[in-house]
Every structure is written in C-alpha cells, then in structure tokens.
Design an enzyme around this catalytic site. Structure first.
Site, PDB file in Angstrom:
ATOM      1  N   THR A  75       0.831  -1.202   0.000  1.00  0.00           N
ATOM      2  CA  THR A  75       0.000   0.000   0.000  1.00  0.00           C
ATOM      3  C   THR A  75       0.866   1.252   0.000  1.00  0.00           C
ATOM      4  O   THR A  75       0.598   2.223  -0.721  1.00  0.00           O
ATOM      5  CB  THR A  75      -0.926  -0.006   1.232  1.00  0.00           C
ATOM      6  OG1 THR A  75      -1.641  -1.230   1.275  1.00  0.00           O
ATOM      7  CG2 THR A  75      -1.906   1.146   1.191  1.00  0.00           C
ATOM      8  N   LYS A 107      -2.770 -14.553   4.259  1.00  0.00           N
ATOM      9  CA  LYS A 107      -2.138 -13.273   3.954  1.00  0.00           C
ATOM     10  C   LYS A 107      -3.032 -12.345   3.144  1.00  0.00           C
ATOM     11  O   LYS A 107      -3.007 -11.129   3.301  1.00  0.00           O
ATOM     12  CB  LYS A 107      -0.817 -13.510   3.200  1.00  0.00           C
ATOM     13  CG  LYS A 107      -0.061 -12.241   2.832  1.00  0.00           C
ATOM     14  CD  LYS A 107       1.277 -12.598   2.186  1.00  0.00           C
ATOM     15  CE  LYS A 107       2.037 -11.358   1.751  1.00  0.00           C
ATOM     16  NZ  LYS A 107       1.412 -10.697   0.588  1.00  0.00           N
ATOM     17  N   ALA A 275       9.508 -13.837   0.059  1.00  0.00           N
ATOM     18  CA  ALA A 275      10.764 -13.406   0.691  1.00  0.00           C
ATOM     19  C   ALA A 275      11.169 -14.293   1.855  1.00  0.00           C
ATOM     20  O   ALA A 275      12.323 -14.284   2.263  1.00  0.00           O
ATOM     21  CB  ALA A 275      10.637 -11.962   1.170  1.00  0.00           C
ATOM     22  N   PHE A 303       8.069  -8.928   2.951  1.00  0.00           N
ATOM     23  CA  PHE A 303       8.151  -9.069   4.403  1.00  0.00           C
ATOM     24  C   PHE A 303       9.065  -8.009   5.020  1.00  0.00           C
ATOM     25  O   PHE A 303       9.216  -6.923   4.478  1.00  0.00           O
ATOM     26  CB  PHE A 303       8.554 -10.487   4.788  1.00  0.00           C
ATOM     27  CG  PHE A 303       7.512 -11.525   4.447  1.00  0.00           C
ATOM     28  CD1 PHE A 303       6.201 -11.366   4.854  1.00  0.00           C
ATOM     29  CD2 PHE A 303       7.829 -12.637   3.688  1.00  0.00           C
ATOM     30  CE1 PHE A 303       5.222 -12.306   4.524  1.00  0.00           C
ATOM     31  CE2 PHE A 303       6.855 -13.593   3.360  1.00  0.00           C
ATOM     32  CZ  PHE A 303       5.547 -13.420   3.786  1.00  0.00           C
ATOM     33  N   PHE A 383      -3.126   4.716  10.451  1.00  0.00           N
ATOM     34  CA  PHE A 383      -4.412   4.087  10.699  1.00  0.00           C
ATOM     35  C   PHE A 383      -5.304   5.116  11.395  1.00  0.00           C
ATOM     36  O   PHE A 383      -4.818   5.915  12.201  1.00  0.00           O
ATOM     37  CB  PHE A 383      -4.267   2.841  11.577  1.00  0.00           C
ATOM     38  CG  PHE A 383      -3.877   1.592  10.838  1.00  0.00           C
ATOM     39  CD1 PHE A 383      -4.749   0.515  10.754  1.00  0.00           C
ATOM     40  CD2 PHE A 383      -2.637   1.488  10.213  1.00  0.00           C
ATOM     41  CE1 PHE A 383      -4.380  -0.644  10.071  1.00  0.00           C
ATOM     42  CE2 PHE A 383      -2.271   0.336   9.530  1.00  0.00           C
ATOM     43  CZ  PHE A 383      -3.145  -0.733   9.453  1.00  0.00           C
ATOM     44  N   TRP A 411      -3.582   5.490   2.414  1.00  0.00           N
ATOM     45  CA  TRP A 411      -4.708   4.538   2.458  1.00  0.00           C
ATOM     46  C   TRP A 411      -6.024   5.291   2.449  1.00  0.00           C
ATOM     47  O   TRP A 411      -6.968   4.917   1.754  1.00  0.00           O
ATOM     48  CB  TRP A 411      -4.610   3.673   3.721  1.00  0.00           C
ATOM     49  CG  TRP A 411      -5.685   2.639   3.840  1.00  0.00           C
ATOM     50  CD1 TRP A 411      -5.677   1.367   3.348  1.00  0.00           C
ATOM     51  CD2 TRP A 411      -6.959   2.803   4.497  1.00  0.00           C
ATOM     52  NE1 TRP A 411      -6.851   0.714   3.654  1.00  0.00           N
ATOM     53  CE2 TRP A 411      -7.654   1.582   4.359  1.00  0.00           C
ATOM     54  CE3 TRP A 411      -7.565   3.849   5.187  1.00  0.00           C
ATOM     55  CZ2 TRP A 411      -8.937   1.388   4.879  1.00  0.00           C
ATOM     56  CZ3 TRP A 411      -8.850   3.662   5.710  1.00  0.00           C
ATOM     57  CH2 TRP A 411      -9.517   2.435   5.550  1.00  0.00           C
TER      58      TRP A 411
END
Length: 558
Positions: A75, A107, A275, A303, A383, A411
């Site tokens: 993202t 995931k 990864a 990761f 967030f 986001w």
C-alpha cells in the site's frame, strides 16, 4: 465511521485504456500485448530499444517484521508512486504478482489497499495474465521429463535416491509436502519419495525474476541441477534436454505486465517469489525497464527488511547491477504496540509506552538498512485509530536514531496523503548520499556468508549446522559455486527463527536444517528453523469467505 473495503474501492476505479497508460511512459500500442482493456504485456523489442538510456532513481520500500496488526508495505509502495507523480515527478512502481496460496489462506492479496491500490485488483490476485500458471507448467514439465528419462533407461545414470527436483503447485497444501510417487507397478516407473513446494518457491520463479532476456532465461534453466549420480556428480536440466521446451512455455510470462494505480499512474507487476522462502523481489527485467522509462521507480521487497531488503541488496542488486538511492521503511503504530506486548484485541486503546517498547524492532531494521550504505526514511502508515501522542512517540524514536519519520495517509487520501512522504524521498535522493554496497563479498566462503547475515542482520550469536551441511557447502565451493550469494529461508515474523519472539531479540541461535543449490537462479537456499517451502492453510482460510454475489461480482477477496 465505516470505510469502504478494498474491493469496493477497486471496483469503483476509473481506469484508463492500457494504451494510454503505456503512452505515458513512451510505450506505443504496437509494443503492448493487451489482456483485455486494462492490462498488457510489454514486448521484448521495446525493452531492447531503451537499453541505451540512462537509469532513473530507484527507491526501495521495505518494512518492519509483519504482525497481525498489518504494516501496509505494498500500500505504501503504491501510495508513494502516486505521491511522486502528484508532486510532478515522472514515476512508476514495480511490485510482485500475488500467489493464489496466500490469497485463499491467511495473507490475502498483494495489490495495495484503500486509495493506494493497483487495478484490476481481482485479476491481479487471481489468474492475472497467467504467468504463475506458465511457471508451474514449466516446472512440472521438467518434473515429468526427469521421471520419463529414468523410466526409459536412465541414460544420465541418475541415482533415484538423489533426485533433487521437487514438484510445485500454486496453492497452500500441506498434504503434498512429502509424498511417494510412481506407485502402481512397472508401467508407472520407479517408486521414490518426493514432495511439493509452492510455485513461488520454485527455482523457475527465481530464474524468471533474475533473467535479463529469453536467451539468459534458457541458459539459466539449463543450469538447474535436477539430480545427482551415484558418484555425486550433478545432472543438469540440459542433460534432460528440457530447457528449450520450458523456455517456450515461459515466452510470454517473461514479458512484464503493465497495469495502473487508482490514480492512473503506470505500474509493472511481474514475478512473485516469496521473501521468507525465496528472494522476495519482482523481476529484474521489469525493474530495469522501468528505470529506463521513468525518473523515479518505487519497488518493494517482501516481508520485513531482515528478509526482503537483505535479499534485494545482496541478491537482486548484485545480480542485476542496480542500486537503490533511498529506502523507505514502513511501520505502523499498531505494529509497534504489538511488538511492545499489546494483544491484537487491545490495539484500539492509546498506549504510548507499548509503542516506545515496540520501536526496538524498527530501530534494528533502521540500523540494518543503513549498513548497506543507503539513506533511510521511515513511513508511518497511518491508521485512523492512531493518536497524535502515539505517532509522536514513533517520530521521537526515529529522530533519536538519526532518521526522519513521515506520517503518510495514502490509504485514506491517496496521493494527497502521501505527498509529504514523496517530498522527503525526493529530498533524500537528490541529496545523493547513497553509497550502496552488499554486506559480504562474492569470494567469502558460503558458511561465512550465512554467519554474516545471521550475526549482522539477525543479531544471532551463532549458526548451528551439522557436519553434513558444512561438508555440502564445501563440496559446492569446490565445484565452483562458492561465489554465489545465499538466500535465507526463515520465518518472517521475527529476527530469530522463532516466530513468537518479537521485538529485537539477541542471544539466539540460527539452526540450519537444509541447504539447496539453485545453480540456475544463482544462489544457495539456506532453510532455517521450522520454515516450510510449502505453507499450509490456517484454521479459517480466507477461501471460506470468497464467493460470487448475485451480480456475479467477487466478494471476500482482499
């Protein structure tokens, strides 16, 4: 306040015809092989035509160790690419394709999230342009030809106890990790033990992602070691005469896939090695082509930085002759709290103390990335539940460690929210302070390369490997493979091999369970701890919630 789901946002995207996206970066419609209206492959002829151009600047996006709280590395990659375009830079992103296994497992997908996504999201997370199917088929062709070679007289004198080539499928299926094949009598061949890995762990995947062109691809496929004779000499794919047909199956898959972000900016989505069990980067051909057509290229490594960034620097950059000008290290307040000991159910409550405690994981990654000689900026992926005090705690910690932390709200707001991060990245890149170098030289002995990563990146006290493994590494050195880099297969959840050990642990050991020579890809795979090259599904897989609604639209994909 409720927010739209990723798939709802993606479904509302105002996509432009893929020919318009190609034109943005100088790719004519004649050099695009369309897959519908919104995705296309780029011709090798176009790729060849731009090789004389200067490279743009490469920016790597990596992250802290993943937690169930979410970090948002892809993202952030998408958001940063959109942000760079918003502030007037000619930029594009390069990310990996999604594997079906984790999509239907735990995931989820790999197209970004919120208003920082690549579209078409559903296609990307499912069959896309068929690249993974082609890789699975090419791998399976070699598997079939090995057993067929043995069945029809075994001219290469393969010791069937030493067939090194396993099978693959692009799905999490633990039942296939270890199997017995060729049962049922004489007509079915010689019974032997084998097993399956997930497609993203296939050496064919690694080869496609590291090859420069079809000729290089065919040579690398021929160099795959498929088995050993009784005298322990290697049998190669070229001895089975499979590399030509495998290359034919991979002809189209070798071409990068062009798509677009929600804001109609160009993106290459190509290749997809994990990864934790592979080298975790999108294809070299996509990245190098992007560098020829754009001033800024944003790419990611899978990761946490202990896996993805380490392999990007030590494997991909070394093999491709590229170097990042800056690294963006993604962190979230929620993940800091989890690393600080807060349970997932309690993440909504403000807890600056836990944030400060959890920042030790972030600090370790900052130190590690700096050790490659590349400047770092921390992106705090915002967030809506984050408090100003918690965000400030991360900023203060980063300042104490000599880096700046930038709050990015991509986001929620798309490029408007990532513009401050983009401006900081440009400032760092144009400052020209990068002095990139891998952390070990080519001529270092293989076991010392493993120790270097374990001690410098993981902060382990020692590497535990029995005599059989050490002797195998020495045999490969004597056979001329000592200059290869090492690809660590390790849990992504911790610096250690214990997935429950969060934060920044020290004083631990790294047990090496197995080593595999990927001669075609050009690295040694080092399997550590309990990591599996064939994952299993969780108790409640995502597949249980994925379906078609009454309108024929996909629900539950994320």
């Amino acid at each position: 306040m409720s927010y739209k789901s990723d798939i709802e946002i993606a479904r509302e995207a105002h996509k432009k015809p893929i020919q318009e996206i190609g034109a943005r970066i100088g790719i004519s419609s004649d050099d695009l092989l369309p897959y519908g209206h919104d995705k296309a492959k780029v011709s090798q002829e176009f790729i060849n035509s731009v090789q004389g151009r200067e490279d743009g600047k490469l920016v790597l996006v990596t992250a802290i160790n993943p937690t169930p709280a979410g970090e948002g590395k892809t993202t952030t990659t998408v958001g940063l690419g959109d942000g760079l375009n918003r502030i007037g830079k000619n930029a594009m992103i390069c990310i990996r394709e999604a594997s079906l296994g984790p999509n239907f497992g735990m995931k989820g997908g790999a197209a970004g999230g919120g208003y920082a996504q690549v579209v078409p999201m559903e296609d990307m997370n499912l069959h896309f342009t068929g690249d993974f199917h082609a890789i699975t088929s090419a791998h399976s062709l070699l598997s079939a030809m090995i057993d067929n070679h043995i069945y029809w007289g075994n001219e290469s004198e393969i010791d069937i106890r030493r067939v090194a080539w396993r099978r693959v499928v692009d799905m999490n299926d633990r039942a296939l990790r270890q199997i017995t094949a060729s049962l049922g009598g004489v007509s079915n061949g010689f019974p032997r033990e084998t097993g399956f890995d997930i497609t993203v762990a296939s050496e064919v995947m690694a080869i496609l992602c590291l090859a420069n062109d079809l000729k290089d691809l065919e040579k690398r496929l021929g160099d795959i070691i498929v088995a050993y004779r009784r005298d322990k000499t290697a049998v190669y794919c070229r001895d089975i005469k499979a590399e030509g047909a495998m290359t034919v199956l991979l002809k189209d898959a070798m071409q990068p896939n062009l798509v677009q972000t929600l804001e109609n900016n160009p993106a290459f989505v190509h290749g997809g090695p994990f990864a934790n069990i592979a080298h975790g980067c999108n294809s070299v051909i996509a990245t190098k082509t992007a560098l020829k057509v754009c001033d800024y290229v944003v790419t990611e490594a899978g990761f946490g930085a202990d896996l993805g960034a380490e392999k990007f620097m030590n494997i991909k950059c070394r093999k491709a002759g590229i170097a990042p000008s800056a690294v963006v290290l993604v962190a979230t307040v929620r993940a800091m709290k989890m690393n600080g000991g807060v349970a997932k159910a309690d993440l909504g409550a403000e807890n600056t103390g836990a944030v400060k405690n959890g920042c030790a994981n972030l600090g370790r990654h900052i130190e590690n990335v700096k050790s490659f000689g590349v400047p770092v900026v921390v992106a705090i992926n915002h967030f809506v539940t984050d408090t100003e005090a918690e965000v400030q705690a991360v900023r203060d910690y980063c300042s104490d460690h000599g880096v700046e932390a930038v709050l990015s709200r991509h986001w929620e707001l798309g490029s408007e929210g990532s513009a401050p991060l983009a401006e900081k990245v440009v400032e760092i890149v144009e400052g020209g302070s990068a002095n990139f170098a891998p952390i070990y030289p080519d001529d270092m002995p293989l076991f010392e390369k493993i120790e270097t990563i374990a001690k410098r990146i993981y902060r382990a006290d020692e590497v535990l490997a029995d005599t059989k493994i050490r002797n195998q590494l020495k045999e490969w050195e004597e056979a001329g493979y000592g200059n290869l880099p090492v690809c660590m297969a390790k849990t992504q959840y911790s610096f250690s091999t214990d997935p429950t050990l969060r934060g920044a642990p020290t004083g631990h050991s790294v047990p090496v369970r197995e080593v595999r020579l990927s001669a075609g890809a050009g690295f040694i795979v080092v399997v550590c701890g309990e990591i599996m090259t064939m994952p299993g599904l969780p108790r409640k897989p995502a597949a249980e919630s994925i379906c078609l609604n009454d309108a024929g639209e996909i629900e539950g994909l994320f």
